[in-house]
Scaffold this active site. Structure first.
Site, mmCIF file in Angstrom:
data_model
loop_
_atom_site.group_PDB
_atom_site.id
_atom_site.type_symbol
_atom_site.label_atom_id
_atom_site.label_comp_id
_atom_site.label_asym_id
_atom_site.label_seq_id
_atom_site.Cartn_x
_atom_site.Cartn_y
_atom_site.Cartn_z
ATOM 1 N N GLU A 67 31.686 25.061 45.166
ATOM 2 C CA GLU A 67 31.882 26.049 44.088
ATOM 3 C C GLU A 67 31.805 27.503 44.537
ATOM 4 O OE1 GLU A 67 29.259 25.010 40.841
ATOM 5 O OE2 GLU A 67 30.688 23.497 40.145
ATOM 6 N N GLU A 72 33.099 16.619 40.116
ATOM 7 C CA GLU A 72 31.913 16.655 39.251
ATOM 8 C C GLU A 72 32.373 16.725 37.799
ATOM 9 O OE1 GLU A 72 28.944 19.687 40.079
ATOM 10 O OE2 GLU A 72 29.313 19.536 42.233
HETATM 11 C C1 GAL Z 1 27.733 22.184 39.439
HETATM 12 C C2 GAL Z 1 27.166 22.195 40.846
HETATM 13 C C3 GAL Z 1 26.136 21.101 41.070
HETATM 14 C C4 GAL Z 1 25.188 21.046 39.933
HETATM 15 C C5 GAL Z 1 25.981 20.804 38.701
HETATM 16 C C6 GAL Z 1 25.135 20.603 37.485
HETATM 17 O O1 GAL Z 1 28.275 23.401 39.090
HETATM 18 O O2 GAL Z 1 28.187 22.032 41.764
HETATM 19 O O3 GAL Z 1 25.445 21.331 42.261
HETATM 20 O O4 GAL Z 1 24.500 22.241 39.837
HETATM 21 O O5 GAL Z 1 26.803 21.934 38.462
HETATM 22 O O6 GAL Z 1 25.945 20.172 36.452
#
Ligand code: GAL
Length: 731
Positions: free
Chosen positions: A385, A446
């Site tokens: 990110e 994710e």
């Molecule tokens: C994302 C990040 C992860 C975690 C996640 C929580 O933005 O890549 O490491 O923080 O959010 O939902």
């Protein structure tokens, strides 16, 4: 233990009999100022939540006194660290012999020159501060790194001409399989001969090459390999290349590499193909941290995480968010057929040139260490990110491709339209739906996570909604042929910094809790397993009238891989119900969702009866679940993740405990205080007594170095005492 597939050189674990102090002591400080420990070790042990990251941020001293004669035959002695968090300096007999920045990669230190002829003293200063000059730090980070020499250490004694690295490249595996293998030697000399034997999983010799060596880089080709078996998810066949090096006819070194024949490719049509077959990616992200022990988990726990992901959560892929993980974890992924997206360390922030160079070194280390794992299908070469930084990411991509031309690259991004320099567009899609991709190939790396933090003791509405969010996203991604799959955030709840989480320094983003025990979202994943492997039937209900907004028990959601489920409430047969295929047409096993149950409840019938579910496949009864309507705690149950441990001073079992109704369903609002007693040669790690929350939790048991029988007794007032037994076995 990490297996060595040959009695190669002299390579031994160097985990025992270390001394530790949480201070930076002088090199000549007395041993009395330290305490005895074994590795893997966390510089600090914690409660399972409310973890203060300042508690692990200090420089500690690890000392080891050991007997080893300085070799007189020219052999070299190396110390290999699998991982030290976060920076360290290594002194041998008072002299600095090596240092390392970065907590996630293995590194090696040459001890040879400064060994004495008798007793040696090693001192490792471990700096576990969250240093801004070392990735992932520099800005905010949503996970804790913890501290210490938290992975294995090895002592390796080798000939000065030795094998440094073997890279095995199976090629054309679907048509005319052959194997190219590149062996890097520490040095070249005339008179060297290499013998390489290709072996199958049962140790049968498939082929052998014997040839003289012309250079320190040796390329060997095993062609026309007609009878090889592919490495696949259901049949992860592993092969091995055993390499022997001789000089003037004396053997001087041996090493080996384990690998598999498989073709893994993300294609422009949007799909991911394993051995030519499209497989929709269904996975979860994994952090390497645990309750109490930080990141210092020994082999068994690492292996168990891989097994949980594959067998309890039905995943076909895991992402090692956000750093290279333990060799034990990756080895197990190879053995059980769990695909891996492995990535470099970092989180949203890109530092200066020195910082970037650490990333490049780690990337190189990761690929050189891990490129033989058949399970790894993608290298993550972006800082998770982070903003675009084309110059840096052109370099990371080029390095990855140069070191491993056989694998594609990705790198999780969080904004659409970022530069696409990798082979696969990997995107963290937190839209709570599935955005249609604009790039190909495309993988969701994710979703869910912070959009829906859920504690195991949350109200039933929320737990169900959390489970149905994962259900919805996987249904959508599976229905979109332009998407190769989705990896949810995340497998297990994890410890975090003050800027994140629920206020007790935990991100409750897991489909399992921090102890690796399932929430209902975990049962959604589990229910996607083929019933030929395991029948799953789990109602997402506390079976009580007043826990939801608006009260009542509607709808009843059931995660199952049965064809139909019969519902009985007390003696009333409510009927048989089928999976919700209309809402979730793309899932192998959609949940069953039943409305209209309040009339059978306390309100309709004036009595609240037990729930009884019976699962059927092909008309045959295959599973049942009963849930009590009287929510009183009836049983304390405990269960160990293993019934034996090795007497190595570091092996750990998880001992899970639940407070349940009479049928064994955890009661999430039970507030018992549980007390544990351990007899035998092992130590409890965890909170004892444990104030129950969520109906389920765990403590850990670590073996000492004597064989023994262990009894763990758990007690809570009002319920029968329970015991679990473990054998500690000498190696
Ligand atoms: C994302 C990040 C992860 C975690 C996640 C929580 O933005 O890549 O490491 O923080 O959010 O939902």
């Amino acid at each position: 233990m990490r297996k060595d597939y040959l009695p190669m050189r002299k390579q031994t674990l160097f985990n025992n009999d270390w001394l530790f102090t949480d201070k930076k002591l002088d090199l000549d400080a007395s041993d009395r100022e330290f305490s005895a420990i074994n590795l893997p070790h966390s510089n600090k042990y914690f409660n399972h939540h409310n973890i203060d990251n300042s508690d692990y941020q200090f420089i500690s001293s690890y000392r080891k006194n050991f007997d080893l004669q300085k070799p007189t035959d020219g052999s070299l002695v190396f110390l290999e660290f699998d991982g030290v968090m976060m920076a360290c300096e290594v002194y041998l007999n008072g002299i600095l012999v090596g240092s390392h920045l970065g907590g996630f990669m293995s590194f090696s230190v040459n001890l040879t020159e400064h060994l004495k002829d008798s007793q040696n003293t090693l001192m490792v200063y471990v700096d576990s501060r969250e240093r801004k000059d070392i990735p992932p730090y520099g800005h905010l980070v949503d996970y804790l790194t913890f501290g210490g020499i938290y992975r294995d250490v090895w002592l390796k004694i080798v000939h000065p001409i030795h094998i440094e690295n073997i890279f095995v490249k199976p090629k054309d595996v679907l048509t005319k399989p052959f194997l190219e293998s590149i062996i890097h030697l520490s040095r070249y000399q005339t008179g060297l001969v290499v013998n390489a034997v290709l072996l199958d999983e049962k140790d049968n010799q498939v082929r052998e090459i014997h040839t003289s060596v012309q250079d320190k880089k040796i390329t060997l080709v095993f062609d026309a390999l007609t009878i090889i078996q592919l490495w696949d998810l259901d049949n992860p066949q592993l092969y091995r290349l055993d390499v022997t090096l001789t000089l003037d006819e004396s053997e001087i070194d041996r090493s080996s590499a384990r690998f598999g024949f498989r073709e893994a490719e993300f294609r422009k049509d949007g799909g991911f193909y394993l051995n030519g077959n499209r497989i929709q990616i269904f996975g979860l992200n994994r952090h390497q941290t645990y309750p109490y022990i930080g990141a210092a988990a020994p082999a068994r726990l690492q292996q168990q995480d891989a097994e949980i992901l594959k067998y309890e959560l039905a995943c076909n892929v895991v992402r090692t968010s956000h750093y290279p993980q333990s060799p034990h974890f990756l080895n197990r992924c190879d053995e059980i057929g769990l695909l891996v997206f492995e990535e470099i360390a970092g989180w949203q922030h890109i530092g200066d040139e020195k910082w970037q160079n650490i990333v490049l070194d780690e990337l190189q280390g990761m690929i050189e260490r891990d490129r033989n794992h058949p399970s790894i299908i993608l290298w993550g070469v972006r800082i998770n990110e982070s903003p675009d930084h084309d110059e840096f990411y052109v370099r990371t991509n080029a390095l990855a491709h140069a070191l491993d031309p056989t694998r594609q690259t990705g790198g999780a991004r969080c904004f659409l339209g970022s530069s696409f320099l990798e082979d696969v567009y990997t995107y963290n899609d937190f839209s709570n739906t599935v955005i249609d991709p604009t790039q190909q190939p495309y993988l969701i790396t994710e979703f869910a996570g912070h959009m829906f933090p859920t504690k195991i003791w949350d109200g039933e509405d929320r737990l169900i909604e959390h489970a149905l969010l994962h259900t919805k996203i996987h249904n959508l991604q599976k229905g979109n042929t332009r998407i190769s799959g989705a990896i949810g955030w995340c497998a297990f709840d994890y410890a975090t910094h003050i800027e994140f989480g629920s206020g007790d320094r935990i991100c409750y983003h897991g489909v399992m809790d921090t102890f690796r025990l399932p929430k209902w979202a975990g049962y959604f994943y589990q229910s996607q397993i083929s019933p030929s492997k395991k029948v799953v039937l789990q109602a997402a209900t506390h079976w009580t009238m007043g826990d939801r907004s608006g009260s009542g028990i509607n709808p009843l959601t059931i995660f199952t891989n049965c064809d139909e489920v019969e519902v009985l409430i007390g003696d009333i047969n409510v009927g048989k119900f089928c999976p919700e295929k209309t809402t979730y047409p793309n899932l192998a096993h959609p949940p069953i969702i039943i409305y209209g149950l309040n009339e059978y409840s306390a309100w309709g019938q004036r009595v609240f009866y037990d729930l009884h579910l019976i699962g059927y496949i092909d008309g045959h009864q295959v599973a049942e679940q009963r849930i009590s309507s009287d929510k009183l705690p009836k049983k304390l149950e405990i269960k160990s993740s293993t019934d034996q441990l090795m007497a190595d001073g570091s092996d750990i079992a998880r001992v899970a405990f639940t407070i349940t109704d009479e049928f064994g369903n955890p009661l999430p609002y039970a507030r018992n205080i549980i007390t544990f007693k351990l007899e035998g040669e092992a130590d409890l790690i965890g909170e004892n007594p444990f104030p129950m929350i969520g109906g389920q939790a765990a403590i850990y048991v670590r073996a000492r170095r004597k064989s023994s029988l262990i009894t763990i007794t758990a007690q809570t007032p009002g319920l029968s005492e329970v015991k679990v037994f473990l054998k500690i076995m000498s190696q």
